[in-house]
Design a protein around this motif. Structure first.
Motif, PDB file in Angstrom:
ATOM      1  N   ILE A  86       0.812  -1.205   0.000  1.00 52.48           N
ATOM      2  CA  ILE A  86       0.000   0.000   0.000  1.00 52.48           C
ATOM      3  C   ILE A  86       0.856   1.271   0.000  1.00 52.48           C
ATOM      4  CG2 ILE A  86      -0.322   0.409   2.463  1.00 52.48           C
ATOM      5  CD1 ILE A  86      -3.430   0.191   1.600  1.00 52.48           C
ATOM      6  N   ILE A  94      -0.771  -1.083  11.118  1.00 56.26           N
ATOM      7  CA  ILE A  94      -1.755  -2.184  11.076  1.00 56.26           C
ATOM      8  C   ILE A  94      -1.046  -3.529  10.951  1.00 56.26           C
ATOM      9  CG2 ILE A  94      -3.517  -3.275   9.596  1.00 56.26           C
ATOM     10  CD1 ILE A  94      -4.601  -0.448   9.007  1.00 56.26           C
ATOM     11  N   TYR A 135      -4.120  -8.151  13.563  1.00 53.34           N
ATOM     12  CA  TYR A 135      -3.951  -8.226  12.102  1.00 53.34           C
ATOM     13  C   TYR A 135      -2.958  -9.349  11.772  1.00 53.34           C
ATOM     14  CZ  TYR A 135      -3.881  -6.795   7.241  1.00 53.34           C
ATOM     15  OH  TYR A 135      -4.002  -6.786   5.861  1.00 53.34           O
ATOM     16  N   SER A 139      -1.842 -10.575   0.036  1.00 50.60           N
ATOM     17  CA  SER A 139      -3.274 -10.662  -0.271  1.00 50.60           C
ATOM     18  C   SER A 139      -3.805  -9.348  -0.813  1.00 50.60           C
ATOM     19  CB  SER A 139      -4.115 -11.128   0.936  1.00 50.60           C
ATOM     20  OG  SER A 139      -5.333 -11.696   0.471  1.00 50.60           O
ATOM     21  N   ASN A 159      -7.982  -7.212  -2.404  1.00 52.09           N
ATOM     22  CA  ASN A 159      -8.585  -5.875  -2.505  1.00 52.09           C
ATOM     23  C   ASN A 159      -9.152  -5.624  -3.903  1.00 52.09           C
ATOM     24  OD1 ASN A 159      -5.959  -4.905  -0.394  1.00 52.09           O
ATOM     25  ND2 ASN A 159      -8.091  -4.886   0.254  1.00 52.09           N
ATOM     26  N   THR A 203      -6.979   0.823  12.602  1.00 52.41           N
ATOM     27  CA  THR A 203      -7.704   0.644  11.336  1.00 52.41           C
ATOM     28  C   THR A 203      -8.764   1.742  11.174  1.00 52.41           C
ATOM     29  OG1 THR A 203      -7.318  -1.729  11.580  1.00 52.41           O
ATOM     30  CG2 THR A 203      -8.888  -1.063   9.888  1.00 52.41           C
ATOM     31  N   PHE A 257      -6.931   4.712  10.020  1.00 49.60           N
ATOM     32  CA  PHE A 257      -6.542   4.469   8.620  1.00 49.60           C
ATOM     33  C   PHE A 257      -7.731   4.774   7.688  1.00 49.60           C
ATOM     34  CE2 PHE A 257      -6.459   1.078   5.267  1.00 49.60           C
ATOM     35  CZ  PHE A 257      -5.330   1.478   4.572  1.00 49.60           C
ATOM     36  N   MET A 278     -15.236  -2.282   4.392  1.00 48.80           N
ATOM     37  CA  MET A 278     -14.969  -1.121   5.246  1.00 48.80           C
ATOM     38  C   MET A 278     -15.825   0.033   4.735  1.00 48.80           C
ATOM     39  SD  MET A 278     -11.183  -0.936   6.784  1.00 48.80           S
ATOM     40  CE  MET A 278     -10.526   0.154   5.562  1.00 48.80           C
ATOM     41  N   GLU A 295     -13.607   0.172   1.138  1.00 45.97           N
ATOM     42  CA  GLU A 295     -12.704  -0.933   0.755  1.00 45.97           C
ATOM     43  C   GLU A 295     -13.409  -2.280   0.890  1.00 45.97           C
ATOM     44  OE1 GLU A 295      -8.087  -1.733   1.717  1.00 45.97           O
ATOM     45  OE2 GLU A 295      -9.384  -2.332   3.353  1.00 45.97           O
TER      46      GLU A 295
HETATM   47  C1  AVI Z   1      -3.495  -4.091   1.627  1.00 45.50           C
HETATM   48  N1  AVI Z   1      -4.578  -5.028   1.996  1.00 45.50           N
HETATM   49  C2  AVI Z   1      -4.191  -6.408   1.706  1.00 45.50           C
HETATM   50  C3  AVI Z   1      -5.111  -4.832   3.360  1.00 45.50           C
HETATM   51  C4  AVI Z   1      -6.257  -5.847   3.641  1.00 45.50           C
HETATM   52  O1  AVI Z   1      -6.183  -6.521   4.655  1.00 45.50           O
HETATM   53  O2  AVI Z   1      -7.156  -5.957   2.821  1.00 45.50           O
HETATM   54  C5  AVI Z   1      -5.645  -3.416   3.565  1.00 45.50           C
HETATM   55  C6  AVI Z   1      -6.251  -3.188   4.911  1.00 45.50           C
HETATM   56  N2  AVI Z   1      -7.364  -2.554   5.148  1.00 45.50           N
HETATM   57  C7  AVI Z   1      -7.603  -2.505   6.454  1.00 45.50           C
HETATM   58  N3  AVI Z   1      -6.669  -3.181   7.054  1.00 45.50           N
HETATM   59  C8  AVI Z   1      -5.790  -3.619   6.125  1.00 45.50           C
END
Ligand code: AVI
Length: 321
Positions: free
Chosen positions: A4, A51, A57, A163, A167, A214, A217, A253, A281
């Motif tokens: 990212i 994160i 996570y 991963s 997205n 998060t 973010f 999200m 997202e």
């Molecule tokens: C970049 N991507 C793989 C993260 C995901 O888990 O989908 C982006 C993210 N969004 C919130 N937390 C992490």
């Protein structure tokens, strides 16, 4: 750091116009939406890095564990002169594990939209792996791009960790896999990190961490729109919402408006109902079989799949069928 980070270094004039047009179009849509690619300004990239280290996570550390344990088996036997092509090389932490597992690799091609960032990381990597030809390509890996002439004709292995494929909408994931096949050419291989469907509580916690990183973010995209597009979002009037949608196998999200309000964006007034959300997202979660089927439809045969013992995350070694 993860993929990212790739567009963290600011927008040029055309990109600014596109950002404005995308925001106006997305906020005028019903339901409202914003593109996840706009998360990645400098602050957003730092928050994403935070994160990746959160206890809830699991994807980053789980994938790292798989790469460390199974890196050599993932890479398999390499023909002399093989080059590794990484799609969206935000940081080099993961590829370093593969480079260590495959010391006979001859070249590494990091492909990233941010030329500046790419240059700095590539130089560091070249210093650490002097025997390797590091050949950075500044390109958007979501469209077709040319590989450097030095790797044409070499055996190629693609690498797409994190991963990030989750997205993409499924049709975009299909398009990415087909494009990767065209770019890498016949008899190439591809290593892809894919997050898996699992207990909803684990998924929920990963996107609703106790420290609220998060949430920051997600809300940061509004700060960015305020700063770069002269908008007046009140950050206290919106809340982070993330939940698992089992019918679509994805984390969604959203940013939810806590009141009826109007927000000004570039001289337009955008109305919000109380409770209305902006969809920011999707993060798709796959089963091993579903990902293998997606890959097969795009021309990739699954050679091997590695997971952690709890099957939270998977790394797929694909070959062109
Ligand atoms: C970049 N991507 C793989 C993260 C995901 O888990 O989908 C982006 C993210 N969004 C919130 N937390 C992490």
């Amino acid at each position: 750091m993860d993929v990212i980070l790739r567009s963290a270094l600011g927008l040029d004039r055309d990109e600014h116009e596109t950002f404005l047009a995308d925001v106006i179009a997305g906020l005028s849509d019903n339901p409202k939406r914003l593109g996840a690619k706009y998360f990645s300004d400098v602050a957003g990239s730092r928050l994403f890095e935070e994160i990746t280290g959160l206890p809830e996570y699991y994807p980053t550390r789980t994938e790292m564990g798989i790469l460390r344990r199974d890196g050599a088996r993932l890479m398999g036997e390499l023909a002399p002169g093989t080059a590794l092509v990484e799609f969206g090389s935000g940081s080099t932490a993961k590829v370093r594990v593969l480079l260590d597992a495959a010391p006979t690799l001859a070249a590494y091609v990091p492909v990233d939209i941010s030329a500046e960032f790419l240059g700095a990381e590539a130089t560091r990597l070249q210093d650490d792996y002097p025997h390797l030809k590091v050949l950075p390509v500044a390109a958007d890996f979501t469209s077709l791009f040319e590989l450097p002439p030095q790797v044409r004709g070499r055996p190629l292995v693609g690498f797409f960790p994190g991963s990030t494929i989750g997205n993409f909408e499924p049709h975009e994931a299909d398009a990415f896999l087909r494009r990767a096949a065209r770019i890498l050419g016949p008899s190439s291989r591809l290593i892809v990190g894919v997050d898996l469907v699992k207990d909803e509580r684990v998924l929920h916690a990963a996107y609703n961490d106790a420290a609220g990183v998060t949430a920051r973010f997600n809300l940061n995209v509004l700060t960015r729109i305020n700063r770069e597009l002269g908008a007046d979002f009140d950050l206290d009037a919106f809340a982070h919402r993330a939940f698992y949608n089992p019918a679509r196998s994805r984390i969604e999200m959203h940013l939810q408006s806590l009141a009826r309000q109007k927000v000004r964006v570039a001289r337009r007034a955008i109305p919000f109902r109380a409770g209305e959300t902006i969809h920011t997202e999707n993060s798709y979660k796959y089963t091993l079989a579903r990902f293998a089927a997606l890959a097969a439809a795009a021309g990739w045969e699954t050679r091997a799949v590695f997971t952690d013992p709890a099957e939270y995350f998977s790394v797929h070694a694909l070959t062109q069928s």
